[in-house]
Design a protein around this motif. Structure first.
Motif, mmCIF file in Angstrom:
data_model
loop_
_atom_site.group_PDB
_atom_site.id
_atom_site.type_symbol
_atom_site.label_atom_id
_atom_site.label_comp_id
_atom_site.label_asym_id
_atom_site.label_seq_id
_atom_site.Cartn_x
_atom_site.Cartn_y
_atom_site.Cartn_z
ATOM 1 N N ARG A 1 -39.472 49.522 -58.092
ATOM 2 C CA ARG A 1 -39.617 50.933 -57.881
ATOM 3 C C ARG A 1 -38.902 51.819 -58.897
ATOM 4 N N ARG A 2 -37.316 51.156 -59.259
ATOM 5 C CA ARG A 2 -37.049 52.541 -60.193
ATOM 6 C C ARG A 2 -38.104 52.890 -61.572
ATOM 7 N N HIS A 3 -38.722 51.639 -62.129
ATOM 8 C CA HIS A 3 -38.959 51.665 -63.513
ATOM 9 C C HIS A 3 -40.668 51.773 -62.882
ATOM 10 N N GLY A 4 -41.221 53.247 -62.890
ATOM 11 C CA GLY A 4 -42.347 53.717 -62.731
ATOM 12 C C GLY A 4 -43.108 52.948 -61.894
ATOM 13 N N LYS A 5 -42.822 52.656 -60.999
ATOM 14 C CA LYS A 5 -44.359 51.547 -60.081
ATOM 15 C C LYS A 5 -44.734 53.099 -59.383
ATOM 16 N N PRO A 6 -45.622 53.446 -59.107
ATOM 17 C CA PRO A 6 -46.238 53.777 -58.099
ATOM 18 C C PRO A 6 -45.596 55.165 -57.005
ATOM 19 N N ALA A 7 -45.017 56.220 -56.901
ATOM 20 C CA ALA A 7 -44.874 56.717 -55.829
ATOM 21 C C ALA A 7 -45.742 57.399 -54.915
ATOM 22 N N HIS A 8 -45.562 57.513 -53.891
ATOM 23 C CA HIS A 8 -45.472 57.904 -53.039
ATOM 24 C C HIS A 8 -46.743 58.893 -53.229
ATOM 25 N N GLY A 9 -48.114 58.616 -52.647
ATOM 26 C CA GLY A 9 -49.265 59.244 -53.032
ATOM 27 C C GLY A 9 -50.083 58.682 -54.168
ATOM 28 N N ASP A 10 -49.633 57.817 -54.691
ATOM 29 C CA ASP A 10 -50.443 56.648 -55.520
ATOM 30 C C ASP A 10 -50.735 55.679 -55.224
ATOM 31 N N HIS A 11 -51.429 55.377 -55.841
ATOM 32 C CA HIS A 11 -52.716 53.807 -54.504
ATOM 33 C C HIS A 11 -53.250 53.092 -56.039
ATOM 34 N N ASP A 12 -52.317 51.578 -56.110
ATOM 35 C CA ASP A 12 -52.535 50.821 -57.144
ATOM 36 C C ASP A 12 -52.507 51.401 -58.550
ATOM 37 N N GLY A 13 -51.638 52.825 -58.850
ATOM 38 C CA GLY A 13 -50.886 53.108 -60.613
ATOM 39 C C GLY A 13 -52.652 53.778 -61.152
ATOM 40 N N ASP A 14 -53.693 54.182 -59.986
ATOM 41 C CA ASP A 14 -54.566 54.565 -60.031
ATOM 42 C C ASP A 14 -54.552 56.089 -60.164
ATOM 43 N N GLY A 15 -53.618 56.293 -58.735
ATOM 44 C CA GLY A 15 -54.197 57.605 -58.147
ATOM 45 C C GLY A 15 -54.633 57.369 -56.705
ATOM 46 N N THR A 16 -54.890 58.757 -55.614
ATOM 47 C CA THR A 16 -54.824 58.050 -54.714
ATOM 48 C C THR A 16 -56.374 58.926 -54.170
ATOM 49 N N PRO A 17 -57.036 57.297 -53.472
ATOM 50 C CA PRO A 17 -58.300 58.444 -53.261
ATOM 51 C C PRO A 17 -58.763 59.301 -52.398
ATOM 52 N N ALA A 18 -59.507 60.863 -53.133
ATOM 53 C CA ALA A 18 -58.986 61.695 -52.072
ATOM 54 C C ALA A 18 -60.929 62.374 -52.121
ATOM 55 N N VAL A 19 -60.637 63.283 -51.266
ATOM 56 C CA VAL A 19 -62.677 63.710 -51.642
ATOM 57 C C VAL A 19 -62.341 65.477 -51.566
ATOM 58 N N MET A 20 -62.154 66.055 -52.858
ATOM 59 C CA MET A 20 -62.074 68.036 -53.353
ATOM 60 C C MET A 20 -63.139 68.689 -53.201
ATOM 61 N N THR A 21 -62.317 69.506 -52.722
ATOM 62 C CA THR A 21 -63.256 70.289 -51.734
ATOM 63 C C THR A 21 -62.391 72.424 -52.530
ATOM 64 N N VAL A 22 -63.740 72.743 -52.960
ATOM 65 C CA VAL A 22 -62.811 74.288 -52.928
ATOM 66 C C VAL A 22 -62.929 75.382 -52.223
ATOM 67 N N ASN A 23 -61.725 75.695 -52.148
ATOM 68 C CA ASN A 23 -61.046 76.763 -51.660
ATOM 69 C C ASN A 23 -60.814 78.076 -52.094
ATOM 70 N N GLY A 24 -61.055 79.159 -51.393
ATOM 71 C CA GLY A 24 -60.663 80.725 -52.329
ATOM 72 C C GLY A 24 -59.081 80.981 -51.978
ATOM 73 N N PHE A 25 -58.016 81.341 -52.504
ATOM 74 C CA PHE A 25 -56.697 81.087 -52.138
ATOM 75 C C PHE A 25 -56.515 82.854 -52.849
ATOM 76 N N LYS A 26 -57.517 83.723 -52.685
ATOM 77 C CA LYS A 26 -57.574 85.078 -52.648
ATOM 78 C C LYS A 26 -57.880 85.528 -51.453
ATOM 79 N N ARG A 27 -57.160 87.182 -50.896
ATOM 80 C CA ARG A 27 -56.938 87.959 -49.767
ATOM 81 C C ARG A 27 -58.623 87.727 -49.532
ATOM 82 N N GLY A 28 -59.075 87.485 -48.072
ATOM 83 C CA GLY A 28 -60.252 87.488 -47.701
ATOM 84 C C GLY A 28 -61.550 86.815 -48.239
ATOM 85 N N GLU A 29 -60.760 85.244 -49.197
ATOM 86 C CA GLU A 29 -61.088 84.499 -49.602
ATOM 87 C C GLU A 29 -61.603 83.099 -47.942
#
Length: 144
Positions: free
Chosen positions: A24-52
């Protein structure tokens, strides 16, 4: 004889625990990681400006942000009650392209957002070479 077997079992268990702690101290995946390659997710688009479409101001800082900023909102579980606010994550598209983006908001899983969402600005999509018209793409993400 029984005492020897117990002592050996205790020694093996102790070595196993030390080995796990060292990993755990030497670089094994942190919370959020999955098998060291990253956590699978669905990316969506969002507007962060006022009114979006993002709604109100970002929950991390109470501000609105430009669509040109490399920023995201994470599903509630990954947002972790704000523990990832201001932190960078690495997003990897299926093409292999990656981008670092900063967490500024929560995609509220109790208010309709699915549990596997990285809701990102148009700038993130552009950096990954993706078209926002698609609406959703499969990615992986990890703490940067």
């Amino acid at each position: 004889m029984a005492k020897t077997k117990i002592a050996v079992a205790i020694a093996i268990l102790a070595l196993f625990q030390v080995s796990c702690a060292a990993a755990r101290r030497h670089g094994k995946p942190a919370h959020g990681d999955h098998d060291g390659d990253g956590t699978p997710a669905v990316m969506t688009v969002n507007g962060f400006k006022r009114g979006e479409d993002g709604g109100g101001a970002a929950s991390c800082d109470g501000r609105f942000h430009s669509d040109d900023d490399l920023i995201v909102a994470l599903s509630s579980r990954w947002y972790a009650g704000g523990k990832r606010c201001g932190k960078a994550i690495r997003i990897t598209a299926e093409s292999g392209r990656t981008v670092r983006a900063r967490v500024v908001d929560e995609c509220d899983s109790h208010g309709g957002c699915r549990n596997n969402i990285v809701d990102s600005s148009r700038a993130v999509w552009k950096a990954l070479g993706l078209h926002t018209d698609v609406g959703e793409v499969h990615v992986t993400w990890s703490d940067a």
